[in-house]
Scaffold this motif. Structure first.
Motif, short mmCIF file in Angstrom:
data_model
loop_
_atom_site.label_atom_id
_atom_site.label_comp_id
_atom_site.label_asym_id
_atom_site.label_seq_id
_atom_site.Cartn_x
_atom_site.Cartn_y
_atom_site.Cartn_z
N LEU A 89 -126.34 28.39 -44.79
CA LEU A 89 -127.27 27.45 -45.40
C LEU A 89 -127.04 26.06 -44.83
O LEU A 89 -126.40 25.21 -45.45
N THR A 90 -127.54 25.83 -43.62
CA THR A 90 -127.34 24.55 -42.94
C THR A 90 -128.47 23.56 -43.21
O THR A 90 -128.39 22.42 -42.77
N GLY A 91 -129.50 23.99 -43.90
CA GLY A 91 -130.52 23.09 -44.39
C GLY A 91 -131.40 22.46 -43.33
O GLY A 91 -131.46 22.92 -42.19
N VAL A 92 -132.09 21.41 -43.73
CA VAL A 92 -132.99 20.68 -42.84
C VAL A 92 -132.63 19.20 -42.90
O VAL A 92 -132.14 18.70 -43.92
N HIS A 97 -137.67 10.19 -48.88
CA HIS A 97 -137.83 10.89 -50.16
C HIS A 97 -138.95 11.93 -50.05
O HIS A 97 -138.87 13.01 -50.65
N GLU A 98 -139.98 11.59 -49.28
CA GLU A 98 -141.11 12.51 -49.14
C GLU A 98 -140.67 13.81 -48.45
O GLU A 98 -141.10 14.91 -48.83
N GLN A 99 -139.82 13.70 -47.44
CA GLN A 99 -139.34 14.89 -46.74
C GLN A 99 -138.44 15.73 -47.64
O GLN A 99 -138.49 16.96 -47.61
N GLN A 106 -140.66 23.66 -50.98
CA GLN A 106 -140.57 24.89 -50.20
C GLN A 106 -139.52 25.83 -50.79
O GLN A 106 -139.72 27.05 -50.86
N CYS A 107 -138.41 25.26 -51.24
CA CYS A 107 -137.37 26.06 -51.89
C CYS A 107 -137.91 26.72 -53.16
O CYS A 107 -137.66 27.90 -53.41
N MET A 108 -138.63 25.95 -53.96
CA MET A 108 -139.16 26.49 -55.20
C MET A 108 -140.21 27.56 -54.92
O MET A 108 -140.30 28.55 -55.65
N ASP A 109 -141.00 27.40 -53.86
CA ASP A 109 -141.99 28.41 -53.49
C ASP A 109 -141.31 29.73 -53.10
O ASP A 109 -141.92 30.80 -53.19
N GLY A 114 -133.45 25.24 -56.51
CA GLY A 114 -133.55 23.84 -56.14
C GLY A 114 -132.93 23.66 -54.77
O GLY A 114 -132.94 24.57 -53.95
N THR A 115 -132.36 22.48 -54.53
CA THR A 115 -131.70 22.23 -53.25
C THR A 115 -130.50 21.32 -53.48
O THR A 115 -130.24 20.89 -54.59
N VAL A 116 -129.76 21.06 -52.41
CA VAL A 116 -128.61 20.17 -52.44
C VAL A 116 -128.81 19.11 -51.38
O VAL A 116 -129.14 19.43 -50.23
#
Length: 228
Positions: A89-92, A97-99, A106-109, A114-116
């Motif tokens: 899980l290396t993320g983006v 804030h918008e990104q 996208q995570c919720m979809d 959620g995310t970290v």
């Protein structure tokens, strides 16, 4: 046990014996995942190990992330069997804030919780709730009727509330020391049998709010529907 050798192989490739990871089964309830970890059952063989980070306090996150991405890309290029059991899980990378909000949605979809959010330049810290890394998980809220109250060791109220199905759960209110103690003093006259707004993360399998936090009294009708 089906994960152990794969985890050790990744540690050997990283030349590090401490990882920040989570055991997980996608789209299974957290309670069922916990059960599969604590005591072997039919779900246990489906557990995967998902690596968030290398627990190395000498290198910034950007460097640690690059190491994980390099190993993942190598394993993916040869379709290595470990990728059936190990996630990276290396993320983006986000710069606004918008990104971050776009990534969260996208995570919720994808039916995630959620995310970290991590600071690229931060060092890893052991056993510390660091401002360089925090969970981004939006809460839900609803109203529940208060039916009883107890006091914790700090003299603060622990309110007993009921779900629509009549299941009892406990919640601690937000507020200062004085505000919380005032609830105790005025419980019977202002709180007992009234409706209380509660924030929570998710429901348990029994329909009980998990990690509930009391926000305040809410003017509701007899069915718990807010009047305002």
């Amino acid at each position: 046990p089906h994960l152990e050798q794969h985890i050790h192989d990744i540690m050997d490739e990283l030349s590090h014996n401490e990882l920040n990871a989570e055991l997980y089964i996608h789209e299974e309830h957290l309670q069922d995942i916990q059960s599969a970890v604590k005591k072997p059952n039919s779900l246990s063989p489906k557990l995967t190990c998902n690596i968030f980070d290398i627990a190395d306090s000498s290198e910034i996150y950007e460097y640690r992330r690059t190491k994980l991405m390099t190993i993942y890309n190598t394993l993916e290029s040869i379709d290595h069997v470990s990728l059936k059991y190990i996630g990276f899980l290396t993320g983006v990378e986000c710069h606004s804030h918008e990104q971050i909000e776009l990534h969260y949605n996208q995570c919720m979809d994808n039916n995630l919780e959620g995310t970290v959010i991590k600071n690229f330049k931060a060092l890893y810290q052991h056993n510390v709730r660091s401002s360089d890394m925090f969970k981004y998980k939006k809460t839900q809220d609803a109203e529940y009727q208060i039916v009883d109250c107890e006091t914790d060791k700090n003299g603060h109220p622990v309110l007993h509330c009921l779900t629509e199905e009549g299941k009892l759960f406990k919640v601690k209110p937000k507020g200062t020391d004085a505000e919380r103690k005032a609830i105790i003093a005025n419980f019977e006259s202002q709180y007992l049998n009234n409706w209380y707004k509660i924030e929570y993360e998710v429901f348990s399998k029994d329909g009980i709010p998990l990690k509930p936090v009391g926000i305040g009294l809410r003017d509701c009708d007899s069915n718990g529907q807010p009047k305002e």
